[in-house]
Write a protein that holds these residues in place. Structure first.
Motif, PDB file in Angstrom:
ATOM      1  N   ASP A  79       2.606   2.782  13.513  1.00  0.00           N
ATOM      2  CA  ASP A  79       1.239   2.736  12.978  1.00  0.00           C
ATOM      3  C   ASP A  79       1.140   3.507  11.664  1.00  0.00           C
ATOM      4  N   GLU A  82       2.894   1.523   8.903  1.00  0.00           N
ATOM      5  CA  GLU A  82       2.053   0.390   8.542  1.00  0.00           C
ATOM      6  C   GLU A  82       0.872   0.839   7.679  1.00  0.00           C
ATOM      7  N   TYR A  83       0.263   1.961   8.064  1.00  0.00           N
ATOM      8  CA  TYR A  83      -0.861   2.505   7.307  1.00  0.00           C
ATOM      9  C   TYR A  83      -0.426   2.910   5.893  1.00  0.00           C
ATOM     10  N   GLU A  85       1.981   1.693   4.158  1.00  0.00           N
ATOM     11  CA  GLU A  85       2.300   0.506   3.362  1.00  0.00           C
ATOM     12  C   GLU A  85       1.045  -0.148   2.792  1.00  0.00           C
ATOM     13  N   THR A  86      -0.096   0.033   3.456  1.00  0.00           N
ATOM     14  CA  THR A  86      -1.336  -0.563   2.985  1.00  0.00           C
ATOM     15  C   THR A  86      -2.005   0.262   1.891  1.00  0.00           C
ATOM     16  N   MET A  87      -1.576   1.475   1.722  1.00  0.00           N
ATOM     17  CA  MET A  87      -2.185   2.352   0.712  1.00  0.00           C
ATOM     18  C   MET A  87      -1.689   2.016  -0.667  1.00  0.00           C
TER      19      MET A  87
END
Length: 87
Positions: A79, A82-83, A85-87
């Motif tokens: 998690d 994944e978080y 990578e979205t930033m």
């Protein structure tokens, strides 16, 4: 007589206070190589121990609690990655 009183009367210096004039230099506290990137995707989380998961988590910026189950630690790692990578 307490140990503290004994130290006061004998002027003995406790070993914890010896050589307090030296401070660690920047070279002593700096990581070996800042240029080496940290790979956020190890090959297999399941083959890692809980201690290894916790250590790996610290390298990518998350503090894991080893009191949790291994599967929960893996989920938290995934998690977090994944978080990030979205930033």
């Amino acid at each position: 007589m307490t140990r503290f009183t004994e130290l006061l009367t004998t002027n003995e210096v406790h070993s914890a206070y010896e050589d307090v004039t030296t401070t660690p230099s920047v070279e002593d506290t700096a990581p070996a190589s800042v240029e080496d990137p940290v790979n956020p995707e190890p090959l297999d989380y399941d083959s890692m121990s809980k201690l290894e998961l916790e250590t790996f988590g610290r390298t990518i910026g998350i503090e894991l609690d080893r009191r949790h189950s291994k599967s929960k630690l893996i989920k938290q790692l995934k998690d977090h990655i994944e978080y990030m990578e979205t930033m």
